[in-house]
Design a protein around this motif. Structure first.
Motif, short mmCIF file in Angstrom:
data_model
loop_
_atom_site.label_atom_id
_atom_site.label_comp_id
_atom_site.label_asym_id
_atom_site.label_seq_id
_atom_site.Cartn_x
_atom_site.Cartn_y
_atom_site.Cartn_z
N GLU A 258 67.87 73.44 -14.55
CA GLU A 258 67.14 74.69 -14.62
C GLU A 258 65.65 74.45 -14.81
O GLU A 258 64.82 75.05 -14.12
CB GLU A 258 67.68 75.58 -15.74
N LEU A 259 65.28 73.58 -15.75
CA LEU A 259 63.86 73.36 -16.02
C LEU A 259 63.17 72.69 -14.84
O LEU A 259 62.04 73.07 -14.47
CB LEU A 259 63.67 72.52 -17.28
N ALA A 260 63.81 71.71 -14.23
CA ALA A 260 63.21 71.02 -13.08
C ALA A 260 63.07 71.98 -11.91
O ALA A 260 62.02 72.01 -11.23
CB ALA A 260 64.04 69.81 -12.70
N THR A 261 64.09 72.78 -11.66
CA THR A 261 64.03 73.75 -10.57
C THR A 261 62.94 74.78 -10.83
O THR A 261 62.19 75.15 -9.91
CB THR A 261 65.40 74.43 -10.38
N ASN A 262 62.81 75.23 -12.06
CA ASN A 262 61.75 76.18 -12.39
C ASN A 262 60.37 75.57 -12.17
O ASN A 262 59.46 76.24 -11.67
CB ASN A 262 61.88 76.67 -13.83
N ALA A 263 60.20 74.30 -12.54
CA ALA A 263 58.91 73.63 -12.33
C ALA A 263 58.57 73.61 -10.84
O ALA A 263 57.42 73.86 -10.46
CB ALA A 263 58.94 72.21 -12.89
N LEU A 264 59.57 73.35 -10.01
CA LEU A 264 59.33 73.30 -8.57
C LEU A 264 59.12 74.70 -7.98
O LEU A 264 58.36 74.86 -7.02
CB LEU A 264 60.48 72.59 -7.86
N SER A 265 59.79 75.67 -8.52
CA SER A 265 59.75 77.03 -7.95
C SER A 265 58.54 77.84 -8.40
O SER A 265 58.07 78.70 -7.66
CB SER A 265 61.00 77.80 -8.34
N HIS A 266 58.06 77.60 -9.62
CA HIS A 266 57.07 78.51 -10.21
C HIS A 266 55.75 77.86 -10.57
O HIS A 266 54.91 78.52 -11.18
CB HIS A 266 57.66 79.17 -11.45
N THR A 267 55.56 76.58 -10.24
CA THR A 267 54.31 75.91 -10.60
C THR A 267 53.78 75.12 -9.40
O THR A 267 54.39 75.11 -8.33
CB THR A 267 54.50 74.95 -11.79
N CYS A 268 52.69 74.45 -9.62
CA CYS A 268 52.09 73.62 -8.56
C CYS A 268 52.85 72.32 -8.34
O CYS A 268 52.47 71.51 -7.50
CB CYS A 268 50.64 73.31 -8.92
N SER A 269 53.92 72.10 -9.06
CA SER A 269 54.68 70.85 -8.95
C SER A 269 55.22 70.60 -7.55
O SER A 269 55.39 69.46 -7.15
CB SER A 269 55.84 70.85 -9.96
N SER A 270 55.49 71.66 -6.79
CA SER A 270 56.07 71.48 -5.46
C SER A 270 55.03 71.35 -4.35
O SER A 270 55.38 71.14 -3.20
CB SER A 270 57.02 72.63 -5.13
N ARG A 271 53.78 71.44 -4.69
CA ARG A 271 52.73 71.26 -3.68
C ARG A 271 52.65 69.80 -3.27
O ARG A 271 53.12 68.91 -4.00
CB ARG A 271 51.39 71.74 -4.23
N PRO A 272 52.05 69.49 -2.12
CA PRO A 272 51.93 68.08 -1.70
C PRO A 272 51.28 67.24 -2.81
O PRO A 272 50.27 67.63 -3.40
CB PRO A 272 51.02 68.16 -0.47
N GLY A 273 51.93 66.13 -3.13
CA GLY A 273 51.48 65.27 -4.22
C GLY A 273 51.90 65.74 -5.60
O GLY A 273 51.56 65.12 -6.61
N GLY A 274 52.64 66.84 -5.65
CA GLY A 274 53.06 67.41 -6.92
C GLY A 274 54.12 66.57 -7.62
O GLY A 274 54.69 65.64 -7.04
N TRP A 275 54.39 66.92 -8.84
CA TRP A 275 55.32 66.15 -9.67
C TRP A 275 55.83 67.05 -10.80
O TRP A 275 55.27 68.10 -11.08
CB TRP A 275 54.62 64.93 -10.27
N PHE A 276 56.88 66.58 -11.42
CA PHE A 276 57.29 67.10 -12.73
C PHE A 276 57.73 65.90 -13.54
O PHE A 276 58.14 64.88 -12.99
CB PHE A 276 58.37 68.19 -12.64
N GLY A 277 57.62 66.00 -14.83
CA GLY A 277 57.99 64.89 -15.70
C GLY A 277 59.02 65.32 -16.72
O GLY A 277 59.05 66.49 -17.13
N LEU A 278 59.86 64.38 -17.10
CA LEU A 278 60.84 64.64 -18.15
C LEU A 278 60.63 63.65 -19.28
O LEU A 278 60.30 62.48 -19.06
CB LEU A 278 62.27 64.49 -17.62
N ARG A 279 60.83 64.12 -20.50
CA ARG A 279 60.76 63.30 -21.69
C ARG A 279 62.04 63.60 -22.48
O ARG A 279 62.37 64.78 -22.69
CB ARG A 279 59.52 63.68 -22.48
N VAL A 280 62.75 62.56 -22.87
CA VAL A 280 64.02 62.72 -23.57
C VAL A 280 63.95 61.96 -24.89
O VAL A 280 63.63 60.78 -24.90
CB VAL A 280 65.21 62.21 -22.72
#
Length: 161
Positions: free
Chosen positions: A56-78
């Protein structure tokens, strides 16, 4: 995690990884989180819940932020703490497109999406978000109770009276 003057310092036992801002990375993120939690011997039911919420969090990052733009990213910390029976997962994004906070909303029964944060709210022990200069971090925590079973006695020694 400790917040120090706006910076976040990872505590021992915390691991992080950055993923490319593409849809296939959501599955990669789940596999990586599974390995981290399995390596830390987190109970299976907690792992299952964590994987759903990571999706859910990763999908939200891709759907609602600049993370899915070319060169975009999302990070996880556990962060896993077996002594306190606690897992914390944070998802960093590459910046918000709209300037709004993530919001808890329940979509109608026929809607294809819109239930992500509602699931997080329903299943997590705690959740929230914070912004910084580069984007937003959304997190969840899961806690689990002590085992309800009796402790297993140590094996009997041979030759003991």
């Amino acid at each position: 995690m400790i917040g120090l003057g706006g910076a976040v310092i990872a505590m021992p036992g915390t691991v992080d990884r950055r993923f490319a801002g593409v849809a296939a990375s959501v599955a990669d993120a789940r596999r990586w989180v599974r390995r981290v939690l399995d390596d830390n011997r987190v109970p299976d039911d907690v792992v299952d819940t964590a994987l759903l919420l990571v999706s859910e969090l990763a999908t939200n990052a891709l759907s609602h932020t600049c993370s899915s733009r070319p060169g975009g990213w999302f990070g996880l910390r556990v962060a896993c703490d077996r002594v306190r029976r606690h897992v914390r997962v944070e998802c960093d994004d590459a910046g918000n497109r709209t300037g709004t906070h993530p919001r808890y909303a329940m979509s109608g029964p026929d809607a294809a999406g819109g239930r992500g944060l509602a699931l997080v709210a329903a299943l997590a022990t705690a959740y929230g978000d914070r912004a910084d200069a580069t984007g937003r971090t959304v997190y969840f925590e899961l806690h689990w109770p002590k085992s309800s079973g009796r402790p297993v006695p140590p094996p009997a020694r041979r030759g003991a009276p």
